[in-house]
Design an enzyme around this catalytic site. Structure first.
Site, short mmCIF file in Angstrom:
data_model
loop_
_atom_site.label_atom_id
_atom_site.label_comp_id
_atom_site.label_asym_id
_atom_site.label_seq_id
_atom_site.Cartn_x
_atom_site.Cartn_y
_atom_site.Cartn_z
CG ASP A 35 -13.71 26.42 -15.49
OD1 ASP A 35 -12.81 26.60 -16.32
OD2 ASP A 35 -14.06 25.30 -15.10
CB VAL A 120 -21.39 27.11 -9.02
CG1 VAL A 120 -22.16 25.81 -9.14
CG2 VAL A 120 -21.79 28.04 -10.15
P1 ADP Z 1 -16.77 27.88 -7.79
O1 ADP Z 1 -17.38 26.76 -8.59
O2 ADP Z 1 -15.39 27.57 -7.28
O3 ADP Z 1 -17.68 28.41 -6.74
P2 ADP Z 1 -17.41 30.17 -9.56
O4 ADP Z 1 -16.77 30.52 -10.85
O5 ADP Z 1 -18.86 29.80 -9.58
O6 ADP Z 1 -16.49 29.00 -8.91
O7 ADP Z 1 -17.23 31.36 -8.53
C1 ADP Z 1 -16.02 31.69 -7.91
C2 ADP Z 1 -15.90 33.20 -7.80
O8 ADP Z 1 -15.51 33.72 -9.06
C3 ADP Z 1 -17.19 33.92 -7.42
O9 ADP Z 1 -16.92 34.75 -6.30
C4 ADP Z 1 -17.54 34.73 -8.65
O10 ADP Z 1 -18.12 35.99 -8.27
C5 ADP Z 1 -16.18 34.95 -9.27
N1 ADP Z 1 -16.14 35.24 -10.71
C6 ADP Z 1 -17.02 34.93 -11.69
N2 ADP Z 1 -16.58 35.37 -12.89
C7 ADP Z 1 -15.37 35.98 -12.67
C8 ADP Z 1 -14.41 36.65 -13.49
N3 ADP Z 1 -14.58 36.79 -14.81
N4 ADP Z 1 -13.29 37.14 -12.90
C9 ADP Z 1 -13.08 37.00 -11.58
N5 ADP Z 1 -13.95 36.39 -10.75
C10 ADP Z 1 -15.08 35.88 -11.28
#
Ligand code: ADP
Length: 168
Positions: A35, A120
């Site tokens: 995000d 997260v």
């Molecule tokens: P959530 O709150 O839904 O768990 P997160 O952003 O913490 O969302 O994590 C969701 C997934 O996105 C994780 O598997 C993480 O490794 C991945 N992630 C983090 N940054 C990126 C990015 N720039 N591009 C693609 N995936 C990402």
């Protein structure tokens, strides 16, 4: 497995597709992880449009423009915070279905998904991957668009899991 499904390892914000999916939170006002990366790359106009949406329920999705991203649209969906309860799976499945429905309604031909809820929000990565792949594959059985679906894996564990499930 539907041959419209592809795997990409890396940062979702660099992809030149019609839409990237954001793993957002209920406020839609930005957060960490994917995000944060999407909002940084899209620029502050994305947050301005998100402010007008009045948030999003868990399991639902809403669409905005992509602004400075190469992607034309961002589909913001809110995955469940993993609780170990049965409804987690239904809510995660709903994120993929609602995102694909909104993509179809908007004529989106190429779409990229992050691994929703596996950061997260602590959803076990193997279970989340199985839900993601099965849900998308089932949707494609009776829909001609999107023409390409990219699963974007960012961390090593998800890469290994997706590679196994998609090649198996
Ligand atoms: P959530 O709150 O839904 O768990 P997160 O952003 O913490 O969302 O994590 C969701 C997934 O996105 C994780 O598997 C993480 O490794 C991945 N992630 C983090 N940054 C990126 C990015 N720039 N591009 C693609 N995936 C990402």
């Amino acid at each position: 497995m539907d041959d419209r499904i592809e795997l990409f390892r890396g940062d979702i914000t660099v992809l030149n597709v019609d839409a990237i999916v954001n793993a957002a939170n209920n406020s839609l006002l930005g957060g960490g992880g994917v995000d944060g990366a999407i909002h940084r790359a899209a620029g502050k106009e994305l947050l301005e449009e998100c402010r007008l949406l009045n948030g999003c329920a868990t399991g639902d999705a809403k669409i905005t423009k992509g602004y400075n991203l190469p992607a034309k649209y961002v589909i913001h969906t809110v995955g469940p915070v993993w609780s170990g309860r049965e409804e987690d799976a239904q809510l995660l499945k709903s994120c993929y279905i609602r995102s694909l429905e909104i993509a179809s309604e908007n004529g989106i031909k190429t779409i990229a998904f992050p691994n929703i809820s596996t950061g997260v929000y602590r959803y076990p990565k193997d279970e989340a991957a199985e839900i993601a792949i099965n849900t998308v594959n089932d949707f494609l059985k009776n829909h001609s668009i999107p023409g390409k679906i990219i699963f974007v894996v960012f961390d090593d564990e998800n890469y290994r899991i997706y590679k196994n499930l998609l090649n198996g």
